[in-house]
Design a protein around this motif. Structure first.
Motif, mmCIF file in Angstrom:
data_model
loop_
_atom_site.group_PDB
_atom_site.id
_atom_site.type_symbol
_atom_site.label_atom_id
_atom_site.label_comp_id
_atom_site.label_asym_id
_atom_site.label_seq_id
_atom_site.Cartn_x
_atom_site.Cartn_y
_atom_site.Cartn_z
ATOM 1 N N MET A 71 0.845 -1.175 0.000
ATOM 2 C CA MET A 71 0.000 0.000 0.000
ATOM 3 C C MET A 71 0.895 1.244 0.000
ATOM 4 S SD MET A 71 -2.784 1.271 2.801
ATOM 5 C CE MET A 71 -4.300 1.137 1.880
ATOM 6 N N PRO A 72 0.574 2.223 -0.847
ATOM 7 C CA PRO A 72 1.380 3.449 -0.895
ATOM 8 C C PRO A 72 1.348 4.192 0.435
ATOM 9 C CG PRO A 72 -0.155 3.324 -2.752
ATOM 10 C CD PRO A 72 -0.506 2.219 -1.815
ATOM 11 N N ALA A 73 2.458 4.811 0.772
ATOM 12 C CA ALA A 73 2.555 5.527 2.047
ATOM 13 C C ALA A 73 2.164 6.995 1.928
ATOM 14 C CB ALA A 73 3.972 5.412 2.587
ATOM 15 N N ASP A 74 2.339 7.584 0.733
ATOM 16 C CA ASP A 74 2.030 8.999 0.594
ATOM 17 C C ASP A 74 0.525 9.202 0.395
ATOM 18 O OD1 ASP A 74 1.854 9.879 -2.708
ATOM 19 O OD2 ASP A 74 2.499 7.870 -2.156
ATOM 20 N N PRO A 75 -0.011 10.364 0.809
ATOM 21 C CA PRO A 75 -1.452 10.603 0.709
ATOM 22 C C PRO A 75 -1.997 10.490 -0.714
ATOM 23 C CG PRO A 75 -0.438 12.256 2.104
ATOM 24 C CD PRO A 75 0.676 11.456 1.486
ATOM 25 N N ILE A 76 -1.268 10.981 -1.699
ATOM 26 C CA ILE A 76 -1.760 10.898 -3.072
ATOM 27 C C ILE A 76 -1.827 9.447 -3.514
ATOM 28 C CG2 ILE A 76 -1.278 11.468 -5.488
ATOM 29 C CD1 ILE A 76 -0.104 14.127 -4.485
ATOM 30 N N GLY A 77 -0.816 8.681 -3.223
ATOM 31 C CA GLY A 77 -0.820 7.266 -3.590
ATOM 32 C C GLY A 77 -1.944 6.504 -2.925
ATOM 33 N N ARG A 78 -2.184 6.786 -1.655
ATOM 34 C CA ARG A 78 -3.282 6.121 -0.933
ATOM 35 C C ARG A 78 -4.629 6.527 -1.521
ATOM 36 N NH1 ARG A 78 -3.220 8.063 4.319
ATOM 37 N NH2 ARG A 78 -4.971 6.695 4.726
ATOM 38 N N PHE A 79 -4.773 7.824 -1.850
ATOM 39 C CA PHE A 79 -6.020 8.301 -2.450
ATOM 40 C C PHE A 79 -6.243 7.630 -3.803
ATOM 41 C CE2 PHE A 79 -8.014 11.683 -5.188
ATOM 42 C CZ PHE A 79 -9.296 11.510 -4.707
ATOM 43 N N LEU A 80 -5.219 7.604 -4.633
ATOM 44 C CA LEU A 80 -5.354 6.972 -5.943
ATOM 45 C C LEU A 80 -5.718 5.495 -5.809
ATOM 46 C CD1 LEU A 80 -2.364 8.584 -7.868
ATOM 47 C CD2 LEU A 80 -4.802 9.040 -8.220
ATOM 48 N N ALA A 81 -5.130 4.817 -4.830
ATOM 49 C CA ALA A 81 -5.434 3.399 -4.616
ATOM 50 C C ALA A 81 -6.881 3.190 -4.181
ATOM 51 C CB ALA A 81 -4.486 2.812 -3.578
ATOM 52 N N ALA A 82 -7.471 4.176 -3.509
ATOM 53 C CA ALA A 82 -8.844 4.051 -3.026
ATOM 54 C C ALA A 82 -9.878 4.341 -4.112
ATOM 55 C CB ALA A 82 -9.070 5.000 -1.847
ATOM 56 N N LEU A 83 -9.448 4.993 -5.185
ATOM 57 C CA LEU A 83 -10.376 5.353 -6.261
ATOM 58 C C LEU A 83 -10.728 4.154 -7.132
ATOM 59 C CD1 LEU A 83 -8.720 8.666 -7.479
ATOM 60 C CD2 LEU A 83 -10.962 8.466 -6.383
ATOM 61 N N ASP A 84 -11.904 4.231 -7.769
ATOM 62 C CA ASP A 84 -12.242 3.226 -8.762
ATOM 63 C C ASP A 84 -11.350 3.463 -9.987
ATOM 64 O OD1 ASP A 84 -13.763 4.797 -10.956
ATOM 65 O OD2 ASP A 84 -14.775 5.419 -9.104
ATOM 66 N N PRO A 85 -11.179 2.467 -10.841
ATOM 67 C CA PRO A 85 -10.223 2.588 -11.953
ATOM 68 C C PRO A 85 -10.440 3.802 -12.865
ATOM 69 C CG PRO A 85 -10.884 0.312 -11.692
ATOM 70 C CD PRO A 85 -11.751 1.125 -10.764
ATOM 71 N N ASP A 86 -11.683 4.139 -13.171
ATOM 72 C CA ASP A 86 -11.937 5.285 -14.058
ATOM 73 C C ASP A 86 -11.493 6.592 -13.417
ATOM 74 O OD1 ASP A 86 -12.958 3.668 -16.053
ATOM 75 O OD2 ASP A 86 -15.033 3.902 -15.384
ATOM 76 N N HIS A 87 -11.856 6.786 -12.160
ATOM 77 C CA HIS A 87 -11.442 8.009 -11.467
ATOM 78 C C HIS A 87 -9.929 8.032 -11.243
ATOM 79 C CE1 HIS A 87 -15.754 8.593 -10.080
ATOM 80 N NE2 HIS A 87 -15.436 9.691 -10.740
ATOM 81 N N ARG A 88 -9.349 6.880 -10.965
ATOM 82 C CA ARG A 88 -7.902 6.808 -10.749
ATOM 83 C C ARG A 88 -7.157 7.310 -11.986
ATOM 84 N NH1 ARG A 88 -7.206 1.439 -9.946
ATOM 85 N NH2 ARG A 88 -8.099 1.734 -7.885
#
Length: 70
Positions: free
Chosen positions: A1-18
């Motif tokens: 799991m990414p440690a930075d906030p942007i990486g964590r946010f991107l990981a939480a998004l659905d594929p289209d939004h990501r």
């Protein structure tokens, strides 16, 4: 799991939004990730969900942030 906030946010998004958010400028990604973190911290309903499934809580917060952006 990414440690930075942007990486964590991107990981939480659905594929289209990501994909859409990945193409935005870094400052915009930081703003959205900060809004996502505030959503996670401030919503008691997400606290309960987080106890059951942290990934589900993160995905729900990401969905809410993106809905507000639309």
């Amino acid at each position: 799991m990414p440690a930075d906030p942007i990486g964590r946010f991107l990981a939480a998004l659905d594929p289209d939004h990501r994909e859409a958010v990945s193409g935005r400028p870094r400052a915009e990604q930081e703003r959205l990730a900060a809004a996502w973190e505030r959503e996670l911290e401030s919503d008691d309903e997400l606290d309960t969900l987080d106890e059951l499934s942290p990934p589900a809580a993160e995905a729900e917060a990401a969905r809410r942030v993106m809905n507000r952006e639309a």
